[in-house]
Scaffold this motif. Sequence first.
Motif, short mmCIF file in Angstrom:
data_model
loop_
_atom_site.label_atom_id
_atom_site.label_comp_id
_atom_site.label_asym_id
_atom_site.label_seq_id
_atom_site.Cartn_x
_atom_site.Cartn_y
_atom_site.Cartn_z
N PHE A 12 0.83 -1.20 0.00
CA PHE A 12 0.00 0.00 0.00
C PHE A 12 0.86 1.26 0.00
CE2 PHE A 12 -2.76 -3.25 2.00
CZ PHE A 12 -3.76 -3.26 1.03
N LEU A 13 2.01 1.20 0.67
CA LEU A 13 2.92 2.35 0.68
C LEU A 13 3.46 2.64 -0.72
CD1 LEU A 13 4.55 4.50 2.21
CD2 LEU A 13 6.32 2.76 2.58
N LEU A 14 3.95 1.60 -1.40
CA LEU A 14 4.53 1.79 -2.73
C LEU A 14 3.47 2.22 -3.74
CD1 LEU A 14 6.94 -1.27 -2.86
CD2 LEU A 14 7.54 1.12 -2.47
N ALA A 15 2.29 1.61 -3.67
CA ALA A 15 1.21 1.99 -4.59
C ALA A 15 0.78 3.43 -4.35
CB ALA A 15 0.02 1.05 -4.42
N SER A 16 0.69 3.83 -3.07
CA SER A 16 0.28 5.20 -2.75
C SER A 16 1.31 6.22 -3.19
CB SER A 16 0.03 5.33 -1.24
OG SER A 16 -1.02 4.49 -0.82
N GLU A 17 2.59 5.88 -3.04
CA GLU A 17 3.64 6.78 -3.49
C GLU A 17 3.57 7.00 -4.99
OE1 GLU A 17 7.21 4.96 -2.09
OE2 GLU A 17 7.10 5.87 -0.09
N LYS A 18 3.35 5.92 -5.74
CA LYS A 18 3.28 6.03 -7.19
C LYS A 18 2.04 6.82 -7.62
CE LYS A 18 5.88 4.53 -10.29
NZ LYS A 18 7.13 5.19 -10.63
N MET A 19 0.92 6.59 -6.93
CA MET A 19 -0.28 7.37 -7.21
C MET A 19 -0.02 8.85 -6.96
SD MET A 19 -3.25 4.99 -5.50
CE MET A 19 -3.67 3.38 -6.17
N GLY A 20 0.65 9.16 -5.85
CA GLY A 20 0.96 10.54 -5.53
C GLY A 20 1.83 11.20 -6.58
N LEU A 44 1.91 10.54 -9.78
CA LEU A 44 1.08 10.85 -10.95
C LEU A 44 0.21 12.07 -10.70
CD1 LEU A 44 -0.07 7.27 -12.04
CD2 LEU A 44 1.51 8.75 -13.25
N ILE A 45 -0.40 12.13 -9.52
CA ILE A 45 -1.28 13.26 -9.19
C ILE A 45 -0.52 14.57 -9.16
CG2 ILE A 45 -2.77 14.25 -7.41
CD1 ILE A 45 -3.50 11.34 -6.65
N LYS A 46 0.65 14.57 -8.54
CA LYS A 46 1.44 15.80 -8.46
C LYS A 46 1.93 16.25 -9.82
CE LYS A 46 4.05 14.24 -5.06
NZ LYS A 46 5.11 14.16 -4.01
N LYS A 47 2.21 15.29 -10.69
CA LYS A 47 2.70 15.63 -12.03
C LYS A 47 1.59 16.26 -12.86
CE LYS A 47 5.04 13.60 -16.04
NZ LYS A 47 5.60 12.35 -16.62
N ASP A 48 0.36 15.78 -12.70
CA ASP A 48 -0.77 16.30 -13.47
C ASP A 48 -2.00 16.31 -12.56
OD1 ASP A 48 -2.54 17.12 -15.39
OD2 ASP A 48 -1.76 15.80 -16.95
N PRO A 49 -2.16 17.34 -11.72
CA PRO A 49 -3.16 17.34 -10.65
C PRO A 49 -4.61 17.20 -11.11
CG PRO A 49 -1.57 19.10 -10.32
CD PRO A 49 -1.33 18.56 -11.69
N THR A 50 -4.95 17.67 -12.29
CA THR A 50 -6.34 17.64 -12.73
C THR A 50 -6.68 16.41 -13.55
OG1 THR A 50 -5.86 18.91 -14.75
CG2 THR A 50 -6.41 20.16 -12.76
N LYS A 51 -5.72 15.54 -13.73
CA LYS A 51 -5.92 14.43 -14.66
C LYS A 51 -6.36 13.14 -14.00
CE LYS A 51 -3.45 11.80 -18.23
NZ LYS A 51 -2.22 11.74 -19.03
N TRP A 52 -5.72 12.78 -12.88
CA TRP A 52 -5.83 11.41 -12.39
C TRP A 52 -6.89 11.23 -11.32
CZ3 TRP A 52 -3.78 7.75 -15.18
CH2 TRP A 52 -2.70 8.07 -16.01
N THR A 53 -7.65 10.14 -11.44
CA THR A 53 -8.62 9.71 -10.46
C THR A 53 -8.13 8.38 -9.90
OG1 THR A 53 -10.52 10.77 -11.52
CG2 THR A 53 -10.98 8.85 -10.16
N ILE A 54 -8.21 8.23 -8.57
CA ILE A 54 -7.77 7.00 -7.92
C ILE A 54 -8.94 6.03 -7.82
CG2 ILE A 54 -6.88 5.96 -5.79
CD1 ILE A 54 -5.47 8.60 -5.22
N HIS A 55 -8.72 4.81 -8.28
CA HIS A 55 -9.70 3.75 -8.09
C HIS A 55 -9.25 2.89 -6.92
CE1 HIS A 55 -12.39 0.41 -8.61
NE2 HIS A 55 -11.39 -0.42 -8.84
N GLN A 56 -10.10 2.76 -5.92
CA GLN A 56 -9.73 1.99 -4.75
C GLN A 56 -10.10 0.53 -4.94
OE1 GLN A 56 -12.27 3.80 -1.74
NE2 GLN A 56 -13.45 1.92 -1.66
N GLU A 92 -8.78 10.40 2.16
CA GLU A 92 -8.31 10.86 0.86
C GLU A 92 -6.79 10.74 0.78
OE1 GLU A 92 -10.27 12.10 -1.57
OE2 GLU A 92 -12.16 12.13 -0.46
N HIS A 93 -6.29 10.59 -0.43
CA HIS A 93 -4.85 10.67 -0.64
C HIS A 93 -4.43 12.12 -0.49
CE1 HIS A 93 -0.91 10.32 -2.44
NE2 HIS A 93 -1.07 9.01 -2.61
N LYS A 94 -3.40 12.37 0.29
CA LYS A 94 -3.00 13.75 0.59
C LYS A 94 -2.68 14.55 -0.66
CE LYS A 94 1.94 12.78 1.41
NZ LYS A 94 2.43 13.54 0.26
#
Length: 314
Positions: free
Chosen positions: A116-124, A126-138, A290-292
């Motif tokens: 969960f740590l590694l997946a969350s870091e990778k999600m973060g 992507l979000i920081k690189k393009d904040p309006t683009k990515w939606t997280i599927h849980q 929520e993801h920070k």
Amino acid sequence: MIGNGIVTSAYAVNVTASKLSISADITPEHLRYFCLYWDEIALIDAFPIRCELDKEKELLNKAGILSLKTANNPDWEPDLGYVKWTGGGLYCDPTQQSTMDPFGQQLVKYLQNDHFLLASEKMGELIKKDPTKWTIHQNGSELILPKEHEVEQLTAKMELKNCLPVPRADIPLETILDFKCKRSDELLALDDTLTELYLKITNSNDSNTASNYYVKKLNNAISDLNIVSNEKFGFCNFANFSVSRELSTASVVGGFTFSHFFEDPMFKLGAFIFGGAASSIKVTATKTKEHKDAIGASQLSYLSSITKCGITPS
């Protein structure tokens, strides 16, 4: 949705005191759902478990729609090898670590501490690189995040029931991509109306007035999409899904959140869905995890789940 991407773990991990299990999570129906309503799909894996792209995922990968993001696992020892994930299931008993070989011990450690740590870091990332683009599927009934990535946030949660058509597993992906191209107007109308409804409800002092107008628009948009999808795909399953968005200060009036404006937050969209299934939309205020990195980054911060009306729950 349209013009945006969905990011999720390439596999589902369940951790209990006596059993660790990992299994495939992207069913053919889920893959078609993601493919129809999002333009990019990012799957995340990490050593010692690698996701192997099957024929359908490889097709989407070559089309530039699906990508596989491998998170860096500093604890992985390359000489121990890794599992090529192609389906089925892996099960470990963490109470038997003393009898496991080094790879088994590493696998248990990864599932317990690192996934969960590694997946969350990778999600973060992507979000920081393009904040309006990515939606997280849980995966599962709630978003599972490590403490360092988790924020409890007061959000507006919008739940749609039996609304969105999902092509059956036997519908070729090429047919879905062709449909997206030819029916982009209907898909864009749905996406725009969902966003408009959400923004109006969460930022309006007169939430009931705002909702009445946009719920009617959403009804029409979903009805139009169902008509054209039925023409192309025949009988479709239907997905329930929910999204959340952090509440803005404009949505707080006299210390009350917008939910106090609703005596009954369930809006009936009408039994227009083929097969006569009743559909509805529900808007509530609730505290969610929520993801920070998603806070303030996206209008719809994450897709919380896909549940069943003919679709296997995640």
